[in-house]
Scaffold this active site. Structure first.
Site, PDB file in Angstrom:
ATOM      1  N   ASP A   1       0.872  -1.180   0.000  1.00 26.33           N
ATOM      2  CA  ASP A   1       0.000   0.000   0.000  1.00 26.33           C
ATOM      3  C   ASP A   1       0.909   1.231   0.000  1.00 26.33           C
ATOM      4  O   ASP A   1       1.759   1.375   0.877  1.00 26.33           O
ATOM      5  CB  ASP A   1      -0.881  -0.044   1.248  1.00 26.33           C
ATOM      6  CG  ASP A   1      -1.954   1.028   1.264  1.00 26.33           C
ATOM      7  OD1 ASP A   1      -3.010   0.784   1.851  1.00 26.33           O
ATOM      8  OD2 ASP A   1      -1.728   2.122   0.714  1.00 26.33           O
TER       9      ASP A   1
ATOM     10  N   ASP B   1      -3.672   2.190  -5.282  1.00 28.49           N
ATOM     11  CA  ASP B   1      -2.342   2.148  -4.646  1.00 28.49           C
ATOM     12  C   ASP B   1      -2.116   0.897  -3.820  1.00 28.49           C
ATOM     13  O   ASP B   1      -1.256   0.878  -2.947  1.00 28.49           O
ATOM     14  CB  ASP B   1      -2.123   3.397  -3.794  1.00 28.49           C
ATOM     15  CG  ASP B   1      -2.780   3.312  -2.423  1.00 28.49           C
ATOM     16  OD1 ASP B   1      -3.828   2.657  -2.309  1.00 28.49           O
ATOM     17  OD2 ASP B   1      -2.246   3.906  -1.480  1.00 28.49           O
ATOM     18  N   GLU B   2      -2.859  -0.156  -4.098  1.00 30.51           N
ATOM     19  CA  GLU B   2      -2.827  -1.303  -3.205  1.00 30.51           C
ATOM     20  C   GLU B   2      -2.965  -2.597  -3.999  1.00 30.51           C
ATOM     21  O   GLU B   2      -3.769  -2.665  -4.934  1.00 30.51           O
ATOM     22  CB  GLU B   2      -4.016  -1.133  -2.268  1.00 30.51           C
ATOM     23  CG  GLU B   2      -3.981  -1.908  -1.035  1.00 30.51           C
ATOM     24  CD  GLU B   2      -5.261  -1.662  -0.239  1.00 30.51           C
ATOM     25  OE1 GLU B   2      -5.630  -2.556   0.504  1.00 30.51           O
ATOM     26  OE2 GLU B   2      -5.884  -0.597  -0.389  1.00 30.51           O
TER      27      GLU B   2
HETATM   28  P1  TTP Z   1      -5.225   4.868   0.992  1.00 26.67           P
HETATM   29  O1  TTP Z   1      -4.143   3.856   0.708  1.00 26.67           O
HETATM   30  O2  TTP Z   1      -6.346   4.468   1.871  1.00 26.67           O
HETATM   31  O3  TTP Z   1      -4.606   6.175   1.646  1.00 26.67           O
HETATM   32  P2  TTP Z   1      -3.214   6.867   1.392  1.00 26.67           P
HETATM   33  O4  TTP Z   1      -2.378   6.101   0.423  1.00 26.67           O
HETATM   34  O5  TTP Z   1      -3.479   8.293   1.035  1.00 26.67           O
HETATM   35  O6  TTP Z   1      -2.558   6.873   2.820  1.00 26.67           O
HETATM   36  P3  TTP Z   1      -1.887   5.695   3.624  1.00 26.67           P
HETATM   37  O7  TTP Z   1      -0.470   6.105   3.829  1.00 26.67           O
HETATM   38  O8  TTP Z   1      -2.657   5.631   4.902  1.00 26.67           O
HETATM   39  O9  TTP Z   1      -2.039   4.460   2.780  1.00 26.67           O
HETATM   40  O10 TTP Z   1      -5.842   5.372  -0.358  1.00 26.67           O
HETATM   41  C1  TTP Z   1      -5.088   5.566  -1.531  1.00 26.67           C
HETATM   42  C2  TTP Z   1      -5.543   6.780  -2.276  1.00 26.67           C
HETATM   43  O11 TTP Z   1      -6.939   6.673  -2.557  1.00 26.67           O
HETATM   44  C3  TTP Z   1      -5.389   8.069  -1.480  1.00 26.67           C
HETATM   45  O12 TTP Z   1      -4.100   8.654  -1.631  1.00 26.67           O
HETATM   46  C4  TTP Z   1      -6.477   8.915  -2.047  1.00 26.67           C
HETATM   47  C5  TTP Z   1      -7.541   7.946  -2.457  1.00 26.67           C
HETATM   48  N1  TTP Z   1      -8.622   7.977  -1.436  1.00 26.67           N
HETATM   49  C6  TTP Z   1      -9.718   8.803  -1.648  1.00 26.67           C
HETATM   50  O13 TTP Z   1      -9.826   9.443  -2.691  1.00 26.67           O
HETATM   51  N2  TTP Z   1     -10.681   8.889  -0.679  1.00 26.67           N
HETATM   52  C7  TTP Z   1     -10.607   8.180   0.501  1.00 26.67           C
HETATM   53  O14 TTP Z   1     -11.510   8.267   1.343  1.00 26.67           O
HETATM   54  C8  TTP Z   1      -9.463   7.314   0.695  1.00 26.67           C
HETATM   55  C9  TTP Z   1      -9.319   6.501   1.947  1.00 26.67           C
HETATM   56  C10 TTP Z   1      -8.500   7.243  -0.304  1.00 26.67           C
HETATM   57 MG    MG Z   2      -2.118   4.069   0.598  1.00 23.93          MG
END
Ligand code: TTP
Ligand code: MG
Length: 459
Positions: free
Chosen positions: A19, A114-115
């Protein structure tokens, strides 16, 4: 097939979960050097916008995904950047990362932008703890190298569930390997909310039963769980508490869909009747979606006109959602565009692109679409640059964060705009922090540009 005696004892399943850290915000900081180390919020910047993500610097002040942007503005200090999303840039970086994962194994399941999960045992890797740690570290540094600086959290374990938990243990940037046999040691001290499948409602109910940790849940009687949560959910919780998860990594998500349709006794022309029927279909479909704990990406309408012509119309969301209101809104939107004057013989509604992944928060849809809706060629009466042939205004909105090019000054991004002027910061992924300059919004030398390529060497 070659047999390696030394690896015979290793389990048949070893799964890696990756992730990216603060993904959208991290891409912005890579492409905009002046924002590195600073609080950055990406999301809907309008009055009702929602935060898509916050950089870790902004999280210190309490900014979070899905929070109204107005609240994030109150929490974050002056100097915090509030940017609309640049989806092309995010997609390009995501693709590079997914490609690196496919080098590890043919079996890669991307679950969001992103995962992803990677089935490591499907390829010839050293699955010892030391081997997995080395593999994880090497992957992390290759991700950072290939994306021009993004970082990833990586977890490796014997199931999807534990791999994801492992990647969350040490965010951002962590690497955790959970050795087979030590799953419960890691899992049991965690609060039940750490389990995917335990949302706020389930968490609250468990709390009333005195269940706070996964260990408490594991000690709970199976019959009590199924009587409180129903047979499917109760059994699911019972399994989760024991780290029982045999979901496999599927590279191409099976083309699953759920649909319902209604054939009318006589052709229906009354839009109110059709809308009511559509409502019923949406209820049916979303109920089935919820009961299978799935999220959908695509909404489809099926229409058969009085002359038996049959068409389907579909709309895809940038993220899967399980929110009935969002699916209903999409279905309604599709329905609005249908010509019903001749009468409909059949109406169907369905969802496709199903995922079982719980990252799909309701807010995702709104934040992403909210940001995507800031289409750079959307007409904007305030910043009209030229009338089109029919004399209607065709605007370019200089939305904060977008990439631009100036014939004389080069590449940069919109730092702010209003009152007929636009301020641009001239910098890119491989430059030093740049200067800002202000132009008239109608300056012909200024145009919207593609996202910069971080792989292009320093100018
Ligand atoms: P995530 O992997 O949940 O969040 P992140 O990568 O920003 O942070 P983390 O370090 O905790 O992993 O989500 C990936 C992308 O998806 C995030 O950058 C933006 C998008 N996203 C949204 O648009 N709305 C949301 O509510 C979430 C959770 C993510
Ligand atoms: Mg992320």
């Amino acid at each position: 097939m070659a047999t390696d005696i030394g690896r015979e004892a290793t389990p048949a399943r070893m799964i890696l979960h990756l992730d990216l850290d603060a993904f959208f915000a991290a891409v912005e900081q890579r492409d905009k050097p002046s924002l590195r180390g600073k609080p950055v919020i990406v999301g809907g910047t309008g009055g009702r916008g929602v935060v898509a993500t916050a950089s870790y610097e902004a999280r210190v002040f309490g900014a979070r995904s899905a929070m109204p942007t107005s609240e994030a503005r109150r929490k974050c200090p002056a100097g915090t950047a509030f940017l609309a999303g640049r989806f092309g840039a995010y997609r390009a970086s995501s693709a590079v990362v997914m490609e690196l994962l496919r080098e590890l194994s043919d079996l890669v399941e991307q679950v969001s932008i992103d995962e992803a999960y990677v089935h490591l045992a499907a390829a010839d890797h050293d699955l010892s703890a030391a081997g997995l740690t080395a593999l994880g570290k090497d992957l992390q540094s290759r991700v950072t190298e290939a994306t021009g600086g993004l970082t990833a959290a990586v977890g490796i374990a014997s199931s999807k569930m534990m791999a994801k938990i492992a990647s969350e243990l040490d965010k951002p940037g962590g690497l955790s390997v959970i050795e087979p046999g030590s799953e419960l040691e890691v899992l049991h001290p965690m609060p039940v909310r750490a389990l995917a499948g335990v949302g706020p409602a389930t968490g609250a109910k468990l709390h009333t039963l005195g269940v706070e940790t996964v260990a408490d849940l594991a000690a709970a009687d199976r019959d009590v769980l199924t009587s409180v949560f129903g047979s499917a959910h109760g059994t699911g919780l019972y399994a989760l508490a024991r780290a029982q998860d045999d979901r496999v990594v599927v590279s191409e998500r099976a083309a699953k869909s759920i649909s319902a349709e209604e054939t009318f006794a006589s052709d229906v022309v009354d839009r109110r009747v059709l809308d009511a029927e559509l409502n019923r279909l949406v209820d049916k479909v979303t109920a089935r979606l919820t009961s299978s704990a799935a999220f959908a990406k695509t909404v489809t309408l099926k229409i058969r006109w009085h002359d038996f012509t049959t068409v389907t119309r579909s709309a895809s969301l940038p993220y899967a959602t399980g929110d009935p209101a969002v699916l209903r809104r999409e279905a309604d939107r599709l329905m609005q565009a249908v010509d019903v004057t001749g009468g409909l013989r059949l109406l169907g509604m369905g969802v496709a692109g199903l995922t079982d992944h719980a990252q799909d928060e309701l807010a995702l849809f709104d934040t992403l679409v909210g940001a995507e809706a800031v289409d750079p060629v959307e007409p904007a009466p305030s910043d009209v640059i030229s009338p089109d042939l029919a004399g209607r205004p065709v605007g370019r909105r200089w939305i904060t964060g977008l990439d631009v090019h100036h014939d004389e000054h080069g590449d940069g991004w919109v730092w702010g705009s209003g009152r007929g002027v636009v301020t641009v910061r001239f910098e890119g992924p491989n430059t030093a922090p740049g200067r800002i300059r202000t132009f008239d919004t109608s300056d012909p030398a200024l145009s919207l540009a593609e996202p910069p390529d971080w792989r292009e060497s320093r100018a």
